[in-house]
Structure formats: structure tokens, C-alpha cells
Motif scaffolding. Sequence first.
Motif, PDB file in Angstrom:
ATOM      1  N   LEU A  62      23.353 -27.061  26.207  1.00 26.52           N
ATOM      2  CA  LEU A  62      23.836 -28.353  26.699  1.00 26.52           C
ATOM      3  C   LEU A  62      25.089 -28.872  26.024  1.00 26.52           C
TER       4      LEU A  62
ATOM      5  N   ASP B 250      24.611 -34.025  24.749  1.00 26.52           N
ATOM      6  CA  ASP B 250      23.342 -34.022  25.466  1.00 26.52           C
ATOM      7  C   ASP B 250      22.232 -33.398  24.639  1.00 26.52           C
TER       8      ASP B 250
ATOM      9  N   GLU C 184      16.934 -42.696  30.170  1.00 34.40           N
ATOM     10  CA  GLU C 184      16.433 -41.399  29.715  1.00 34.40           C
ATOM     11  C   GLU C 184      16.040 -40.510  30.890  1.00 34.40           C
TER      12      GLU C 184
ATOM     13  N   GLN D  67      17.293 -40.577  33.877  1.00 39.78           N
ATOM     14  CA  GLN D  67      18.514 -40.100  34.524  1.00 39.78           C
ATOM     15  C   GLN D  67      19.122 -38.928  33.752  1.00 39.78           C
ATOM     16  N   LEU D  68      19.167 -39.058  32.423  1.00 39.55           N
ATOM     17  CA  LEU D  68      19.676 -37.965  31.603  1.00 39.55           C
ATOM     18  C   LEU D  68      18.825 -36.712  31.804  1.00 39.55           C
ATOM     19  N   TRP D  69      17.520 -36.873  31.786  1.00 35.99           N
ATOM     20  CA  TRP D  69      16.642 -35.712  31.895  1.00 35.99           C
ATOM     21  C   TRP D  69      16.815 -35.012  33.243  1.00 35.99           C
ATOM     22  N   GLU D  70      16.898 -35.765  34.300  1.00 40.65           N
ATOM     23  CA  GLU D  70      17.073 -35.138  35.615  1.00 40.65           C
ATOM     24  C   GLU D  70      18.423 -34.426  35.706  1.00 40.65           C
ATOM     25  N   ARG D  71      19.415 -34.912  34.975  1.00 43.96           N
ATOM     26  CA  ARG D  71      20.741 -34.263  35.000  1.00 43.96           C
ATOM     27  C   ARG D  71      20.737 -32.947  34.230  1.00 43.96           C
ATOM     28  N   VAL D  72      20.023 -32.898  33.089  1.00 41.35           N
ATOM     29  CA  VAL D  72      20.090 -31.693  32.251  1.00 41.35           C
ATOM     30  C   VAL D  72      18.984 -30.696  32.561  1.00 41.35           C
ATOM     31  N   ARG D  73      17.932 -31.144  33.227  1.00 41.63           N
ATOM     32  CA  ARG D  73      16.786 -30.266  33.447  1.00 41.63           C
ATOM     33  C   ARG D  73      17.170 -28.960  34.150  1.00 41.63           C
TER      34      ARG D  73
ATOM     35  N   ARG E 154      19.902 -27.300  34.020  1.00 38.05           N
ATOM     36  CA  ARG E 154      20.643 -26.440  33.089  1.00 38.05           C
ATOM     37  C   ARG E 154      19.699 -25.803  32.073  1.00 38.05           C
TER      38      ARG E 154
END
Length: 724
Positions: free
Chosen positions: A371, A375, A408, A410-416, A418
Amino acid sequence: MPDPGPADPGGHNWPGAGNALGSEPSAYLRQHANNPVFWRPFGDEAFAFAAERDVPVFLSIGYAACHWCHVMAHESFEDQEIADYLNAHFVPVKVDREERPDVDSVYMAATQAISGEGGWPMSVFLTPEGLAFHAGTYFPPTPLPGRPSFRNVLEAVHDAWMERRDGVEQNARGLAATMANTQMAAAVRLDGPPELLDPAVLAEAVRLLARSEDPDAGGFGNAPKFPPSAVLEFLIRHSTVPSDTADAARDMAGRALAGMARSALCDQLDGGFARYSVTADWSVPHFEKMLYDNAQLLRVYAHWVRRGGDEVFTAEEGAAVASRCADWMLDSLLLAGGGLASSLDADTVVDGVHHEGATYLWTNEALMDALGPGDALAVAAIMNIGARGTVSTLGSPLHPGRSLTHAEAQLWERVRPRLLAARDLRSQPARDDKVVAGWNGIAVAALAEAGAVLDRPDLVQAAEAVARYLVDVHWDSGARQLVRVSHDSKARGIGGLLEDYAFCADGLLALYAVTGHSCWYAAAEDIIRAACTRFTENGNLSDSTGESAQVFNAQGQLPSLDPFDNATPSGASAFAGALLSYAAYSGSHDHRVMGGNILGLLPPLATQAPRVAGWLLATAQAALAGPVEAAVAGPESPLRRELHLALLKSPSPGLVVALQPDPDGASPEGGIVDVPLLLQRAGGPEGEPLVYLCHGMVCERPLGDVPAILARLAAMASSSQSAS
């Protein structure tokens, strides 16, 4: 043939010496095909060989995804000296417990009686007749405090067999007699009037469950902690019926569902649930992923959504968990032939070495690589990745252990995506491609009901594909027999147990309710009627048909019925549920009575051990609230679809739904079969669809709008509780 003894420690001189597992279809048995141990599959031939040599049988039971089975195999079964001694003085037999749960069940009971513990790998010493006389679970290669080495155990058992044979055999016969007495106590008579169900028993079960609840992490008891799927189904059903304990049931269910969903038990990247947690707060899972756990949990989470959730764990969060769980099942376990595989292994093999959970573990460095620094630091804080691994030096599993804030999430859904892509590049755990009929039946029900509740027709289509596989591969219509296991779309030849018949019938009835395709009702009817013949004798119900003489001997030569839930509901409780649903569709008084008689097992279990009677409790709750029979009549139209869907999304625990076939359409699975609940039902005078509701064998005036139907269902739930 006499025991070859120390003069021939390798035991290479008798006919048939060698490891006989190489051609077995079971993935677990094949894992041991290269051991120097001369393993044989369970069967008459192995026990006859033990009788010929006048030596005991060493029975080792496990399954493909079992971490400690791998450990004992590496430490002991791959050791040439231990193998030589084992071969010389015993006939070693391997059993896949998932193929032969009848074998596993009786020898697990013996193991617990002898050693006070149970689990896998299971190590049992048997007479050539199949009677257990010594047992344990994992034995290390060298002694540990309170646990002898495997070699010490082998030598002690051999010495007892040679020097104190009379005592050994007498103890074995005594244990079998004790197990026979236990079976007599658990017997179910099916030919008498059923006892009346008392709602107070269910309320008391809720209060007892509250005493063992972990209100902080959710779930019940201490570590190791298992997903209490059957108990949660009961609590959800109980919470929908007005009573003094409904709110407590709702709260316990919500806390458990939230605790599991936000923990390491639930794979935060792809949604599958692990078998159990070694910690009470669900933070360190045992990483094997089983079809039966995920199918049950998918259904429970879907039913929580159908119930409407609560403030602690909303229906929206429950729907997301259920949807990911369904996706994982289909992505990871669906086979080319249409069935669902049994499991993914707990271990990942990296450079030839087994590492538990290696695929799923993360370090700060691994997050940084996937990441980047910004992130990675945020995700490490949210998902509990610290400087030291909680599982091993390979790292920790991702889990928040709490609800996420909006930012949190929103961040998780964005990085999940990857992180999942990075994890997919790692070595992956092995899959056991064995198809088990009963577990696939559970999955059919879960996929069908989740598809309806979550508005995902792809899940319903998947349920139909799995159901077609079961009917085509596992059901022998000529012999009226269900086969338990298949490999590569070929039936294994192992007869199904009561649980297989019950789970498959329940799944097919659930699929019929969702699709209205009456072929599934007809298949369920065939399976239920076959089970009534196959598993009842002289008015008694049994879990199996006594295919093995050795198992029959070990249980004291009496039919066996285990009323307790284990990882899946007991066969008896599942059969009671299937019988009562079938009786509601068919109007069969005999099958309703039979289901009610099985529920006679409930009172002592509910008031003493409700945690192992979850499905009996859930079935009893449905029986008390119903049957509520809903027949949807009239031609296909948007309103009819709306009425049908409203019924499928109703949390009424005793509800069965039948959908009249469209005379202008055709079932994609073949011809139309008459379902008795639909006979003499018709739409309105202008062709409008109507729903006929019947409760307690009394039918009401048909209704044609959703609010009126939901109001009547709610009123029926209230009246059933007060009337009972």
C-alpha cells in the motif's frame, strides 16, 4: 498369522504389506499415501487382517484441513522407526472423518470416555472386532508434561495386548455396553403421540444461554470459541415472536454476529469464516475454512438481515457480511461439476513446510509493500497489525475488532482490493475437493434464502446448480438412496447418513420456496420418504443404517442416535425440521407427528445443555409459531413477484411458502409437480394474484396486498405464543 514381533520390526514379510492409500479418492487419505506406515482404509478387509495376525487395529481419524493432523503426520507417521514399530505390532487404519462421520462419532465417544478429551487427530486402539480399548488425540514424538510420546503409547498398548489380553477385552466390552446404555437413553420413539411443546422451555433456554454468553466479544463460553450457528438461528427466530425473552435473544444474537463479523474469524479481505478462534475475543483464528461453517453462517446472517438487524449490528452491515460470505463460497469452493468442495486447509505449504495461516498473515512491512507508507500505517492501526505477530513470526490476521467509522470504512473499501490482489500472489492453502451431500444441502438453503433476502438472483441460480448436482450425482432414484460423498462428479459409494438426507431435503424445500420450481419439492419428498424407511426400525430413529459391523459392535450393537449439535446440527434435529416443513406443504399428518416426536428430545437438552441443542430449539420455535402456510396463486405479474418476495423476506419462523406455477411458463428444471398446498388455489376474479394464509390447519380469507399480509403474519406470531 502371528504377530511378526521384534525380529521383523519393519513388518515387511507378510502378504499385502505396504501403504494402501494411494488410490483412495479422499484428499486426507492421499495426504498419507507416502507415509512409511502401512495404512489401510477402514473396512472389513483391514479388520480381518488384524484378526488373522492377532494384533490390534490402530485407528487414526482426521481430515484434510486439520493443522494438528499435519503436525502428527510429520512428527510420527513420517518417522521410519515409529512406522516400523506400528507396522509390526498393529494394523494401521486411516479414516477421513468427513467421509465417515458414523465411524468418527462412535470412536469420538469412546475417546472421550477413555481419555476425557476429544478432537483431531484422533488415535484409537481397537480389537479386531472393532471395540475400543485405549484412545487419545494428538501424541507428540517425545513426552510432554501430562502427555506421553506416541512411541511410549504404542509400546504400552502392545505390552497390554500381549500380557493382559483378557483385561483389555473385558474393558472393551464394558465400554461398548456403556455406550449402548447411552444410546438407549437417547432413543426416539416415532410411533406414539408427540409431546406438546412448552414455550417456557424455550424461554428457559434463552436464560441459560445468557449465563454462558461473552457479552463483550459476543458468542458463548471461553476459548477456543466456535461460531454458534445453530444457537444463533434459534435466537433470531425466538426474537421475532413476542415474549419476555425476545429482546434478550435479539441482543445475544446481534452481539455474536457483530463480534464474529468484525473479527479475525471473518476474513476481512474475501469474507470466508475460519473454523474457530483460539482466543475468546475472536482475534486469532484456526484458519481452516469449512463449507459447513460458511453455509450455516451465510444463512444466519441472511436471516438477521430478514429480521431487520438491531442498533448494535445493523441489517446493512449484516447484508454486506452475508454477501461477501456467499461470494467466498462460490469463488473458493465451487467445482467445475457443480458441487461445492469441503474445505480449505488451515496450513499453507511454503517451501515444503506447513505454516498455519501463512496466506492470511500480515506484518507492517507487508502492508508497506502493498500500500505504501501512508495507507499502510492507517490500515495497520485500524486492523490491529503490530510489531509482533499474534499468530507467528509471519504476522497477524487483519481485523478491526470493532465497528469502523465512516472514514475508516471508506479507506478500507479503497485498499481492500489492493490487499486482496497482493495476497492472491502468495502460496494458497490446499482445497479438499470432496463433495459432501449434507453440507451441499445446507449450502443450497443458504444460497437460495440469501439470494432472496439480498436481492441477488445469481445466488439463487448457484443454489439451483448445486441442487442439480446433488440430484444427478448423489441421489440414486432407482435404489432410493442418497450417497454421502462424491469426487470428480462420481459418487463414492458411501451411503448417506440421516444428516445428509435431512440437510438435502431441507435445502431443496428452501429452494422450492424461493423459485417455485416444483421439481425441487418432488426431489425433497423422495428423499424424506426414503429417509423415513431407511433410518427407522421398530419405531426408533437412528443416525446411520449400520453399514459397518465394527461400528455396530463398538456402540454395543444398538442403533446410534446422537441428539447433540456439533459443527453442524444433529441429524435428528435437522430431520425434524425437514419433516415439519414437508408436512406443511403436503398436509401429511404422519410426517408432522414424526417431526413432533423427534422434538420430544428437547426438554432435557434445552434446560441442561442448550448450546448443543440449537437446531432442536430453532425447529421447536418454528413448530410453535407455525406451521404458517402461504400459497401464492395467480398468474405471473409484478404484483405476484412483490407478494412472493414479501413472504420470503418475512422473519416469521414457522412460515413455508408455495408459489403456483405459471401455466404459460415452464420450470427450467423439467415438468410441473402438484404441491398439495397449492391445490384448489386460484387468483382473484380479475386475474389478480392472491396469498392464502393458513395457520394451525385453519385457512383465512386470501389477501392481495403486502401490508395486509405482513400484519396477519405478525398477528399469527403473537397468537401462537399466547395460545401455546
